[in-house]
Design a protein around this motif. Sequence first.
Motif, PDB file in Angstrom:
ATOM      1  N   THR A   1       0.744  -1.242   0.033  1.00 57.74           N
ATOM      2  CA  THR A   1       0.112   0.085   0.167  1.00 57.74           C
ATOM      3  C   THR A   1       0.715   1.457   0.108  1.00 57.74           C
ATOM      4  OG1 THR A   1      -0.222  -0.140   2.181  1.00 57.74           O
ATOM      5  CG2 THR A   1      -2.060  -1.265   1.160  1.00 57.74           C
ATOM      6  N   HIS A   2       1.991   1.122  -0.384  1.00 56.20           N
ATOM      7  CA  HIS A   2       2.889   2.324  -0.540  1.00 56.20           C
ATOM      8  C   HIS A   2       4.134   2.029  -1.428  1.00 56.20           C
ATOM      9  CE1 HIS A   2       5.019   0.075   2.500  1.00 56.20           C
ATOM     10  NE2 HIS A   2       6.186   0.703   2.189  1.00 56.20           N
ATOM     11  N   GLY A   3       4.716   2.956  -2.054  1.00 52.55           N
ATOM     12  CA  GLY A   3       5.882   2.744  -2.773  1.00 52.55           C
ATOM     13  C   GLY A   3       6.647   4.035  -3.404  1.00 52.55           C
ATOM     14  N   MET A   4       7.818   3.901  -3.523  1.00 54.81           N
ATOM     15  CA  MET A   4       8.876   5.054  -3.526  1.00 54.81           C
ATOM     16  C   MET A   4       8.837   5.320  -5.348  1.00 54.81           C
ATOM     17  SD  MET A   4       9.488   5.657  -0.591  1.00 54.81           S
ATOM     18  CE  MET A   4      11.020   6.836  -0.516  1.00 54.81           C
ATOM     19  N   LEU A   5       8.900   6.782  -5.683  1.00 58.68           N
ATOM     20  CA  LEU A   5       9.096   7.147  -6.974  1.00 58.68           C
ATOM     21  C   LEU A   5      10.639   7.854  -6.898  1.00 58.68           C
ATOM     22  CD1 LEU A   5       5.473   8.924  -7.845  1.00 58.68           C
ATOM     23  CD2 LEU A   5       6.600   6.468  -8.169  1.00 58.68           C
ATOM     24  N   PRO A   6      11.646   6.966  -7.610  1.00 60.21           N
ATOM     25  CA  PRO A   6      12.920   7.546  -7.781  1.00 60.21           C
ATOM     26  C   PRO A   6      13.050   8.364  -8.905  1.00 60.21           C
ATOM     27  CG  PRO A   6      13.057   5.440  -8.249  1.00 60.21           C
ATOM     28  CD  PRO A   6      11.440   5.678  -7.983  1.00 60.21           C
ATOM     29  N   GLY A   7      14.253   8.926  -9.152  1.00 56.48           N
ATOM     30  CA  GLY A   7      14.645   9.503 -10.187  1.00 56.48           C
ATOM     31  C   GLY A   7      13.779  10.749 -10.910  1.00 56.48           C
ATOM     32  N   LEU A   8      13.217  11.713  -9.678  1.00 52.35           N
ATOM     33  CA  LEU A   8      12.347  12.622 -10.113  1.00 52.35           C
ATOM     34  C   LEU A   8      13.366  14.084 -10.482  1.00 52.35           C
ATOM     35  CD1 LEU A   8       9.700  12.414  -7.390  1.00 52.35           C
ATOM     36  CD2 LEU A   8       9.579  11.699  -9.627  1.00 52.35           C
ATOM     37  N   GLU A   9      12.840  14.804 -11.347  1.00 50.09           N
ATOM     38  CA  GLU A   9      13.640  15.950 -11.514  1.00 50.09           C
ATOM     39  C   GLU A   9      13.476  16.967 -10.538  1.00 50.09           C
ATOM     40  OE1 GLU A   9      13.203  17.582 -15.455  1.00 50.09           O
ATOM     41  OE2 GLU A   9      13.230  15.670 -16.304  1.00 50.09           O
ATOM     42  N   PRO A  10      14.304  17.827  -9.915  1.00 48.04           N
ATOM     43  CA  PRO A  10      14.330  18.777  -8.918  1.00 48.04           C
ATOM     44  C   PRO A  10      13.367  20.086  -9.470  1.00 48.04           C
ATOM     45  CG  PRO A  10      16.486  18.298  -9.023  1.00 48.04           C
ATOM     46  CD  PRO A  10      15.710  17.518 -10.431  1.00 48.04           C
ATOM     47  N   PHE A  11      12.659  20.813  -8.688  1.00 46.99           N
ATOM     48  CA  PHE A  11      11.946  21.984  -9.074  1.00 46.99           C
ATOM     49  C   PHE A  11      10.998  21.828 -10.329  1.00 46.99           C
ATOM     50  CE2 PHE A  11      11.948  26.433 -10.126  1.00 46.99           C
ATOM     51  CZ  PHE A  11      11.584  26.986  -8.804  1.00 46.99           C
ATOM     52  N   SER A  12      10.209  20.498  -9.964  1.00 47.79           N
ATOM     53  CA  SER A  12       9.257  20.273 -10.961  1.00 47.79           C
ATOM     54  C   SER A  12       7.888  19.807 -10.559  1.00 47.79           C
ATOM     55  CB  SER A  12       9.763  18.990 -11.804  1.00 47.79           C
ATOM     56  OG  SER A  12      10.999  19.122 -12.405  1.00 47.79           O
ATOM     57  N   HIS A  13       6.908  20.152 -11.447  1.00 47.68           N
ATOM     58  CA  HIS A  13       5.653  19.966 -10.945  1.00 47.68           C
ATOM     59  C   HIS A  13       5.041  18.731 -11.665  1.00 47.68           C
ATOM     60  CE1 HIS A  13       1.494  21.318  -9.843  1.00 47.68           C
ATOM     61  NE2 HIS A  13       0.925  20.784 -11.012  1.00 47.68           N
ATOM     62  N   TYR A  14       4.657  17.453 -10.741  1.00 51.42           N
ATOM     63  CA  TYR A  14       4.324  16.049 -10.742  1.00 51.42           C
ATOM     64  C   TYR A  14       3.043  15.905 -10.499  1.00 51.42           C
ATOM     65  CZ  TYR A  14       9.083  14.779 -12.145  1.00 51.42           C
ATOM     66  OH  TYR A  14      10.254  14.477 -12.577  1.00 51.42           O
ATOM     67  N   THR A  15       2.133  15.027 -11.563  1.00 48.27           N
ATOM     68  CA  THR A  15       0.922  14.467 -11.243  1.00 48.27           C
ATOM     69  C   THR A  15       0.908  12.727 -11.312  1.00 48.27           C
ATOM     70  OG1 THR A  15       0.096  16.305 -12.248  1.00 48.27           O
ATOM     71  CG2 THR A  15      -1.423  14.584 -11.892  1.00 48.27           C
ATOM     72  N   LEU A  16       0.277  12.442 -10.335  1.00 46.80           N
ATOM     73  CA  LEU A  16      -0.066  10.770 -10.351  1.00 46.80           C
ATOM     74  C   LEU A  16      -1.343  10.396 -10.137  1.00 46.80           C
ATOM     75  CD1 LEU A  16      -0.093   9.764  -7.225  1.00 46.80           C
ATOM     76  CD2 LEU A  16       2.225  10.442  -7.080  1.00 46.80           C
ATOM     77  N   ASN A  17      -1.521   9.187 -10.302  1.00 43.92           N
ATOM     78  CA  ASN A  17      -2.700   8.454  -9.926  1.00 43.92           C
ATOM     79  C   ASN A  17      -2.525   6.662  -9.680  1.00 43.92           C
ATOM     80  OD1 ASN A  17      -2.987   6.948 -12.459  1.00 43.92           O
ATOM     81  ND2 ASN A  17      -3.903   8.873 -13.334  1.00 43.92           N
TER      82      ASN A  17
ATOM     83  N   PHE B   1       2.123  17.027  -6.797  1.00 43.40           N
ATOM     84  CA  PHE B   1       2.808  17.381  -5.914  1.00 43.40           C
ATOM     85  C   PHE B   1       4.353  18.108  -6.534  1.00 43.40           C
ATOM     86  CE2 PHE B   1       4.276  13.306  -7.446  1.00 43.40           C
ATOM     87  CZ  PHE B   1       5.766  13.183  -7.476  1.00 43.40           C
ATOM     88  N   ASN B   2       4.900  19.088  -5.999  1.00 41.18           N
ATOM     89  CA  ASN B   2       6.082  19.680  -6.646  1.00 41.18           C
ATOM     90  C   ASN B   2       7.508  19.080  -5.691  1.00 41.18           C
ATOM     91  OD1 ASN B   2       4.633  21.475  -8.033  1.00 41.18           O
ATOM     92  ND2 ASN B   2       3.870  22.642  -6.257  1.00 41.18           N
ATOM     93  N   THR B   3       8.638  19.063  -6.570  1.00 41.56           N
ATOM     94  CA  THR B   3       9.997  18.806  -6.064  1.00 41.56           C
ATOM     95  C   THR B   3      10.835  20.009  -5.632  1.00 41.56           C
ATOM     96  OG1 THR B   3      10.696  18.661  -8.256  1.00 41.56           O
ATOM     97  CG2 THR B   3       9.808  16.492  -7.101  1.00 41.56           C
ATOM     98  N   PRO B   4      11.276  20.193  -4.799  1.00 44.25           N
ATOM     99  CA  PRO B   4      12.217  21.079  -4.279  1.00 44.25           C
ATOM    100  C   PRO B   4      13.256  21.549  -5.271  1.00 44.25           C
ATOM    101  CG  PRO B   4      12.581  19.488  -2.671  1.00 44.25           C
ATOM    102  CD  PRO B   4      11.686  18.881  -3.763  1.00 44.25           C
ATOM    103  N   GLU B   5      14.111  22.695  -5.046  1.00 45.11           N
ATOM    104  CA  GLU B   5      15.308  23.062  -5.874  1.00 45.11           C
ATOM    105  C   GLU B   5      16.332  22.028  -5.710  1.00 45.11           C
ATOM    106  OE1 GLU B   5      15.927  27.213  -6.909  1.00 45.11           O
ATOM    107  OE2 GLU B   5      15.169  27.482  -4.967  1.00 45.11           O
TER     108      GLU B   5
END
Length: 1184
Positions: free
Chosen positions: A896-912, A930-934
């Motif tokens: 019931t949970h999981g990690m999303l690796p390899g995201l780009e910093p300072f970006s705007h993401y959408t998921l389902n 959700f947004n990723t920090p700088e």
Amino acid sequence: MQLKIMMPKKKHLSASRAPLILFLCQMISALEVPLDLVQPPTITQQSPKDYIIDPRENIVIQCEAKGKPPPSFSWTRNGTHFDIDKDPLVTMKSGSGTLTVNIMSEGKAETYEGVYQCTARNERGAAISNNIVIRPSRSPLWTKEKLERITLRNGQSLVLPCRPPVGLPPPIIFWMDNSFQRLPQSERVSQGLNGDLYFSNVLPEDTREDYICYARFNHTQTIQQKQPISVKVISVDELNDTIAANLSDTEFYGAKSHRERPPTFLTPEGNASRKEELRGNVLSLECIAEGLPTPIIYWIKEDGTLPINRTFYRNFKKTLQIVQVTEADSGNYQCIAKNALGAIHHIISVTVKAAPYWIIAPQNLVLSPGEDGTLICRANGNPKPRISWLLNGVPIEIAPDDPSRKIDGDTIIFSNVQERSSAVYQCNASNEYGYLLANAFVNVLAEPPRILTSADTLYQVIANRPALLDCAFFGSPLPTIEWFKGAKGSALREDIYVLHENGTLEIPVAQKDSTGTYTCVARNKLGMAKNDIHLEIKDPTRIIKQPEYAVVQRGSTVSFECIVKHDHTLIPTVMWLKDHRELPSDGRFTVDKDHLVVADVNDDDGGTYTCVANTTLDNVSASAVLSVVDVPNPPFDLELTDQLDRSVQLSWTPGDDNNSPISKFIIEYEDAMHEPGLWHHQTEVPGAQTTAQLKLSPYVNYSFRVMAVNSLGRSLPSEASEQYLTKAAEPDKNPTAVEGLGSEPDNLVITWKPLNGFESNGPGLQYKVSWRQKDGDDEWTSMVVADVSKYIVSGTPTFVPYLIKVQALNDAGFAPEPAVVLGHSGEDLPMVAPGNVHVNVVNSTLAEVHWDPVPLKSIRGHLQGYRIYYWKAQSSSTRNRRHIEKKILTFQGSKTHGMLPGLEPFSHYTLNVRVVNGKGEGPASPDRVFNTPEGVPSAPSSLKIVNPTLDSLTLEWEPPSHPNGVLTEYTLKYQPINSTHELGPLVDLKIPANKTRWTLKNLNFSTRYKFYFYAQTAAGSGNQITEEAITTVDEAMASRQVDIATQGWFIGLMCAVALLILILLIVCFIRRNKGGKYPVKEKEDAHADPEIQPMKEDDGTFGEYSDAEDHKPLKKGSRTPSDRTVKKEDSDDSLVDYGEGVNGQFNEDGSFIGQYSGKKEKEPAEGNESSEAPSPVNAMNSFV
């Protein structure tokens, strides 16, 4: 004085058998009187006593003798004088007494039958030969006789008589057929000593028309043949048929061919018999018995044991032979014939008689006048022989008297002999079985000593072996012998040497110091004689490297080594033997100096190989065994026994193990009905076992084969056994891998792994498929299907658990009750999306997602896991929306949970999030944003230095391709690099983030600088990029350099420098082409990141610039990692890489245009590459 020669104390010689024979011959020669001295006759050769001649050839009767003066010869025939001059067919050989009777031209051999005796006579006496009985050989024919067919019942005994004609000598008997093939003999059928053929009991296969007895007369090389004998053996069935055809009311014979019976003797007859044999002959005792079953013969000696080394059994133990029989072998011998019904005994009383034999034969006497001596004639025999003396062929009783002679039974005593006492005496010892006749002369001589051995004879002897130095002598009276060593040596003593009475000197253990000259001296009252003998001691021949035991596989090559060490004066010959015989004449055998090589080894090559090293004095040998091994030969003679429905016994005969023991047998089977040509493993048994009890399956057409295994591998398979078809039976097992899965929401697909033909156990293989819902009270639903592997049940509810079973059956019945398997009907897509999805941002590149599980009933299938869809929808820095391809991560099971690796910093993401089952995905959850920090930025995209002037440089750059946030500023660091490649002080400069160009002023002219440049965000500093450049040269200084350059002395100096540089370049070019490298560490020391340079402790200045590995300057545009250390570049460390090629350019004022940067091999040249090679202008700068 009497000359009496005694046997030496030691007989063996030092080197080999040949010197031993020589020594013995010399001992005999010591008995001889030299032929130049007067002596009575001595018979040297004569024909045998019993002389059987070939009537087809001339008769030769030998009589040779020696004496001084030479003897004359005469003959008697049948006791009277034989006048050879009156018979034209008889001649005497000149100087000899040998007679030749020429019967080949005319005459008959029978005319000359009789007893002949030769006399050799001279003035000193007469010697006579034995009585020679002449008889011609005879090979008479068989008397003609009419032989009737012999008919007898199966099992009766039979004797076929041979009765050969009496010949001289007796013939050799054997039985053959018309094809001259020997008739087979056994314990049941064998030939007796008298030549008859004995059958203990007959069999139908003994019936034949050509039983033929042959007599071979070896003396005349002829074979005589008896008339063939016909034998008919009637079996019980044939006998009953004969009786039925001739007699209507006769009792028929029973099932037994002839009644079984205990043994009785066919020969000898009765319970006891007698046998007489002469001493020294072969004693042959025979017992042949008849009986049914065939009797076995045993032998024992009453009150004694059979001599072990002289006893032999012949003719299937029916004949007992004792060779060299003696009186001690007399006694009672018992033969025992035994079969299952009883035993019978026969006693043979053996008496051993003896023709006369010598105990002491008379020897020649050589005496000097006035000496005494004796002649002894002592013989034994059974009965005791009678001794009689003759003088010159005349009975001594009627011979002239001699006062020096006295007869005492078997001894004649001589005293004070004179020359007239010389004569030849004959001793005759005789009894009823034969006689002995010996001649011995008495020769009265007066002779000074003489040495008979050749003067200066050289003896060569091997060290540490006996040496025998011969000194054969003669003299009358008997001389005394002394030995001396060296010219002035004293007489040799017997405590070190052995002095034999025949004059031989023996050195028991010859050593190197035994070498020398030995002198033999013979003395008697009439004089003295001496002789020199030379002795050399040689080193023994030794094999210092012996051949070694070898085990090789058939077809390979083997080598045996034999290294010989020998005396340097001897020449050895080395030969190889196989099993004590010469090597086969085969090109596979190669012999060189020290080796024997056998190539392509086969089975016949196995055996003992011997290396023999021979010299003229000794020989040595060493042996090694070669074992040829290989995989075993295939087993054979496969046989099936104890054939039952579910088992059979297989037996076989092992093949040759090829000298490597068989460890196990592998048994395979073929099912000719279901899988013809395909062999399967059945079982394995130990190598000592030749039978196996095999378990079988029903309805299989079996064939078996066997393979043998040893340490070298597996044999070829045996021939296949006979086929064995087992009976059909119900299946023993049910299908495996039973599963129930739906392919559609409303069906259930039942699958299984079907039985193979071997497992079917019979014809008509089918399957009974049964199913029902697990959660319910429904009855089993069943369906019988053909030999398939799938059945589909339609109209089922979606994803419902079912109980399933599949049972095999055939025409013979059902298999055991099958196991029940749980399955499910078909799946459908999930109906519900995961709820309560929320995101926790961990850092600028990682986020954690959580969700609530979907209820199992709404999944409508097997839960496979959860799938997250996410994508980058908008850049926070530009707020420009762009469509990005969606990414997917799947999490297995019920997580019931999981990690999303390899995201780009300072970006705007959408998921389902969606749930997944075997059918597919369910509906998506509501989107979560959700947004990723700088994060820290990447390195600037480029950095260029343009517009260099005397004291300034302009830098241009492009921003980072991935700022990963809002850029706050740029950091520029630079420092000069002097002519010795040392780094100067580091300058740190902050530049606003909106700038892309910057000019540095107040720099030193004609100076190289190194720059470090990177961007920053609120998260920190990014990766750096580095570059190097040079400011221009001062024009005034350049003008001074030109003025100096116009001076003549300077021009000459520069020419010399240029010439030196040219030579240096040529040398560098040559070394570069040879792969050499120039040290460039000092040049590279100027290229390190200034922030990692150690500070000098004494003055606080920076240390020298260095690169720890390749020592190559950084290429323009190269970037450093985030820790701002300089990256390593590849380098060839050649001068060309540092700008000494054609890519460098000079400004009008002589300054170098371009950047100082290294380049890799095979990269295109860049116009702004810098060079550190000295130019004339730089040289002037240095000079000024």
